[in-house]
Design a protein around this motif. Structure first.
Motif, PDB file in Angstrom:
ATOM      1  N   GLU A 121      -2.463 -27.465  -1.805  1.00  0.00           N
ATOM      2  CA  GLU A 121      -3.782 -27.995  -1.437  1.00  0.00           C
ATOM      3  C   GLU A 121      -4.411 -28.741  -2.606  1.00  0.00           C
ATOM      4  O   GLU A 121      -5.047 -29.785  -2.412  1.00  0.00           O
ATOM      5  CB  GLU A 121      -4.690 -26.849  -0.990  1.00  0.00           C
ATOM      6  CG  GLU A 121      -6.023 -27.312  -0.443  1.00  0.00           C
ATOM      7  CD  GLU A 121      -6.783 -26.228   0.286  1.00  0.00           C
ATOM      8  OE1 GLU A 121      -7.977 -26.430   0.550  1.00  0.00           O
ATOM      9  OE2 GLU A 121      -6.176 -25.187   0.610  1.00  0.00           O
ATOM     10  N   GLN A 124      -2.748 -32.057  -2.833  1.00  0.00           N
ATOM     11  CA  GLN A 124      -3.204 -32.905  -1.733  1.00  0.00           C
ATOM     12  C   GLN A 124      -4.597 -33.459  -2.017  1.00  0.00           C
ATOM     13  O   GLN A 124      -4.883 -34.634  -1.765  1.00  0.00           O
ATOM     14  CB  GLN A 124      -3.208 -32.107  -0.432  1.00  0.00           C
ATOM     15  CG  GLN A 124      -3.373 -32.943   0.821  1.00  0.00           C
ATOM     16  CD  GLN A 124      -2.077 -33.585   1.240  1.00  0.00           C
ATOM     17  OE1 GLN A 124      -1.037 -33.216   0.751  1.00  0.00           O
ATOM     18  NE2 GLN A 124      -2.135 -34.534   2.145  1.00  0.00           N
ATOM     19  N   TYR A 144     -10.487 -31.285   3.654  1.00  0.00           N
ATOM     20  CA  TYR A 144      -9.055 -31.067   3.800  1.00  0.00           C
ATOM     21  C   TYR A 144      -8.786 -29.573   3.658  1.00  0.00           C
ATOM     22  O   TYR A 144      -9.305 -28.934   2.731  1.00  0.00           O
ATOM     23  CB  TYR A 144      -8.248 -31.835   2.741  1.00  0.00           C
ATOM     24  CG  TYR A 144      -6.768 -31.524   2.818  1.00  0.00           C
ATOM     25  CD1 TYR A 144      -5.956 -32.171   3.732  1.00  0.00           C
ATOM     26  CD2 TYR A 144      -6.196 -30.547   2.003  1.00  0.00           C
ATOM     27  CE1 TYR A 144      -4.615 -31.866   3.831  1.00  0.00           C
ATOM     28  CE2 TYR A 144      -4.857 -30.239   2.099  1.00  0.00           C
ATOM     29  CZ  TYR A 144      -4.071 -30.896   3.012  1.00  0.00           C
ATOM     30  OH  TYR A 144      -2.738 -30.568   3.120  1.00  0.00           O
ATOM     31  N   ALA A 146      -5.539 -26.738   3.841  1.00  0.00           N
ATOM     32  CA  ALA A 146      -4.102 -26.526   3.965  1.00  0.00           C
ATOM     33  C   ALA A 146      -3.808 -25.436   4.988  1.00  0.00           C
ATOM     34  O   ALA A 146      -4.637 -24.548   5.242  1.00  0.00           O
ATOM     35  CB  ALA A 146      -3.507 -26.141   2.610  1.00  0.00           C
ATOM     36  N   ASP A 353      -1.860 -28.336   8.524  1.00  0.00           N
ATOM     37  CA  ASP A 353      -2.947 -28.857   7.696  1.00  0.00           C
ATOM     38  C   ASP A 353      -3.996 -29.551   8.564  1.00  0.00           C
ATOM     39  O   ASP A 353      -3.688 -30.043   9.656  1.00  0.00           O
ATOM     40  CB  ASP A 353      -2.410 -29.860   6.680  1.00  0.00           C
ATOM     41  CG  ASP A 353      -1.425 -29.228   5.708  1.00  0.00           C
ATOM     42  OD1 ASP A 353      -1.309 -27.985   5.707  1.00  0.00           O
ATOM     43  OD2 ASP A 353      -0.776 -29.964   4.957  1.00  0.00           O
TER      44      ASP A 353
END
Length: 378
Positions: A121, A124, A144, A146, A353
């Motif tokens: 994560e 990302q 966002y 994960a 995700d």
């Protein structure tokens, strides 16, 4: 909503009372059979059942309760205390110790998975830059999250770019996980940021992304290589902020939340994901649909980690009812409420995700929008 027949009906939360239930069954069996059937095998199994479900303390407590229950049943329902019982008690103690060891191994593996997921994560988030919180009259928020059950770097991405042609948004989901997906994500982000500020027409922005995916597939071609593609929604909000132009490339339709009601902005004509436009007889222009953006309305874009989420019964999540209820004002509050509701729905067992992007029109100019080429007002 459709139910997945392969999804388990009993989540981890529902399985945790199972060791206690097995211990509770022992006196019932002893009473029903007048203690002629030994319940020691059942009691001996309880700490092993508890090991993957409970904490270390819970596992040891389960074993101790089982060891106490055996002699107690002999005292309650009579019968000689034979050599079998003398053997059974040390066996149960050994099984409890073994269950405690298994519990520690499983806890260590779960911690390693959590650490790997946190790293994925973090990577990302480093790949996906935070969008500006405000662009003129538009308030912007992104999230966002994960997956709970996976530790691989995913292919979900979002991007926001202000340009002289308006504010342009991208949300996409690249096929696959790991380093290959990250390379594709970086390639798409670079192509989007470059095209968003240089290309005047939204269909041409989509074409630039398609060309990038084609180059990625060419670069990755070879034995064992799989074709890369990405579902995506590319949005343009003109400078007057009164309309939304949407190009949907096989992605879940965005939502427009207005006056306490959420509705899907479905494309009139379906389109292939990015990277698949070279398929025979399917290389057709991508339509761009035009929608109105009322004052104080919020556009919500998301990846399929939202709509593919399931509850313990296997029912798919539908974000429309949640966003049709009162939510905190602004895009940040709306996304936080959506993520919280998604977590409650899945009991924290998220399989994919999730990337989300929300834009709220807080105020705008009064001039009329200029429809772009190929758009149809909806």
């Amino acid at each position: 909503m459709k139910r997945n027949r392969d999804a388990p009906y009993f989540s981890a939360d529902r399985r945790r009372p199972l060791p206690a239930a097995l211990i509770a069954c022992a006196p019932l069996i002893a009473y029903a059979t007048s203690n002629t059937i030994s319940v020691f095998p059942l009691l001996a199994a309880t700490p092993m059942v508890a090991a993957p479900l409970l904490s270390l303390t819970g596992t040891i407590a389960t074993g101790a309760a089982a060891m106490l229950m055996g002699p107690l049943l002999v005292l309650l329902y009579g019968g000689p205390y034979t050599i079998t019982h003398h053997v059974a008690l040390p066996s149960m103690a050994l099984l409890t110790a073994l269950a405690a060891g298994i519990n520690r191994i499983l806890a260590h593996e779960r911690q390693q998975l959590k650490s790997a997921r946190d790293v994925a994560e973090t990577v990302q988030r480093a790949v996906l830059p935070d969008p500006p919180s405000r662009i003129g009259p538009l308030a912007v928020a992104a999230r966002y999250q994960a997956a709970e059950r996976k530790a691989a770097i995913g292919g979900d991405l979002h991007a926001v770019q202000e340009s002289r042609y308006g504010t342009r948004l991208l949300i996409a989901d690249v096929r696959g996980k790991g380093v290959g997906a990250v390379r594709t994500v970086n390639g798409l982000l670079g192509a989007f940021y470059k095209a968003a500020v240089r290309v005047p027409d939204l269909p041409d922005v989509v074409n630039r992304l398609e060309e990038k995916m084609q180059r990625i597939n060419t670069d990755q071609s070879g034995p064992g290589a799989s074709e890369a593609f990405a579902t995506a929604v590319i949005v343009e909000i003109p400078t007057d902020c009164r309309t939304i132009r949407v190009a949907n490339r096989g992605h879940p339709a965005p939502l427009l939340v207005d006056d306490g009601r959420a509705r899907l902005l479905e494309p009139k004509s379906p389109s292939l994901p990015l990277g698949l436009a070279d398929l025979p007889a399917l290389n057709t222009p991508v339509p761009v649909d035009l929608f109105k953006l009322p004052p104080d309305a919020t556009l919500v874009l998301f990846t399929d980690g939202v709509t593919a989420a399931r509850d313990p019964r296997g029912l798919f999540y539908d974000p429309v009812p949640q966003l049709s209820r009162p939510t905190p004002p602004g895009p940040d509050g709306l996304l936080d409420a959506l993520i919280a509701d998604l977590s409650r729905y899945t009991r924290g067992r998220q399989d994919d995700d999730v990337a989300l992007l929300a834009v709220t029109r807080t105020a705008g100019a009064d001039r009329q929008p200029a429809p772009g080429p190929g758009t149809r007002e909806r």
